[in-house]
Write an enzyme that holds these catalytic residues in place. Structure first.
Site, PDB file in Angstrom:
ATOM      1  N   SER A 152       1.001  -1.076   0.045  1.00 31.15           N
ATOM      2  CA  SER A 152       0.015   0.057   0.169  1.00 31.15           C
ATOM      3  C   SER A 152       1.007   1.314   0.097  1.00 31.15           C
ATOM      4  CB  SER A 152      -0.932  -0.007   1.267  1.00 31.15           C
ATOM      5  OG  SER A 152      -1.557   1.415   1.451  1.00 31.15           O
ATOM      6  N   TYR A 158      -1.788  -0.656  10.372  1.00 33.89           N
ATOM      7  CA  TYR A 158      -1.935  -0.896   9.027  1.00 33.89           C
ATOM      8  C   TYR A 158      -0.778  -0.380   8.071  1.00 33.89           C
ATOM      9  CZ  TYR A 158      -3.876  -1.150   4.240  1.00 33.89           C
ATOM     10  OH  TYR A 158      -3.889  -1.063   2.958  1.00 33.89           O
TER      11      TYR A 158
END
Length: 254
Positions: A145, A158
């Site tokens: 990501s 995350y």
């Protein structure tokens, strides 16, 4: 008897990027192992779409953070197909805690994110490696990501877990070469349910704002990410250890 068609295992394939990747692989001549942990109905829909594209689809319910379950999934893959050519490590999770809200971040939730996003990636890769090494085009693509590559407003565990995925991608490329190539894609803001959950009532406005400041004038889609994965699998045979950013140029121009 060993399957004549190449075989791909996609973790977290019930929805989102995983579903798009599984269907794209099916359309490109792969049989597909569809991993999921909870969403059985969604996983069945993914399987139906893969079958409609001409693929055999094997559903495998498995928590990727549980080593015994992972090994059983790979044993089932070998029994069904006799081979594995591609692994997409896509299973992931997050928490709904703002980065500045330290007190709301529970240790067990932090650990769950790392167990799925980081440990799970390692466990599936380890279990899959013996089969992948036998393939003429053994290939792993990890879902990273943009949050793992630069500071962002994403929840701390995350973002940190995706930074670990970026590092693992490069480290595994060295450890598994030359038999297996290992790359990753790093999407920016993606249209769909993930960002709807993250942005809640601000989804439409913030996505439109992000698109405005993106050189290609829109946000990423799940199919955009799947296309980049397919390119790494099918065409970029001399590329390994790389992280492809899929965000329409936003990260490189802002």
């Amino acid at each position: 008897m060993t399957n004549q068609k190449p075989v791909a295992l996609v973790t977290g394939a019930a929805t989102g990027i995983g579903r798009s990747a599984a269907v794209a692989l099916a359309k490109n001549g792969y049989d597909v192992v569809i991993n999921f942990s909870r969403s059985v109905d969604a996983a069945k829909l993914t399987a139906q779409q893969c079958q409609a594209a001409g693929a055999r689809a094997l559903l495998q319910r498995c928590d990727v953070s549980e080593d015994g379950d992972v090994r059983a999934m790979l044993a089932a893959t070998e029994k069904e197909f006799g081979r594995l050519d591609v692994l997409i490590n896509n299973a992931g999770t997050t928490v709904d805690v703002e980065p500045k809200n330290f007190d709301a971040m529970k240790v067990e939730d932090w650990n769950r994110v790392f167990n799925v996003n980081v440990l799970g990636l390692f466990l599936v890769t380890r279990a899959a490696a013996p089969l992948l090494k036998k393939s003429p085009n053994g290939c792993i693509v990890n879902t990273c990501s943009i949050a793992g590559l630069r500071p962002s407003a994403q929840p701390l565990p995350y973002a940190a877990s995706k930074a670990a995925v970026a590092n693992l991608t490069k480290t595994l490329a060295n450890a598994l070469g030359p038999q297996i190539r290992v790359n990753a894609v790093a999407p920016g803001w993606i249209e769909g349910d993930w960002m709807k959950r993250t942005l809640a009532e601000n989804y439409q406005g913030l996505m439109a704002r992000r698109a405005k400041y993106t050189p290609l004038q829109r946000c990423c889609t799940e199919d955009d990410v799947a296309d980049s994965m397919l390119s790494l699998i099918l065409h970029n045979r001399f590329v390994t250890g790389e992280i492809v950013i899929v965000d329409g140029g936003f990260a490189s121009t802002t």
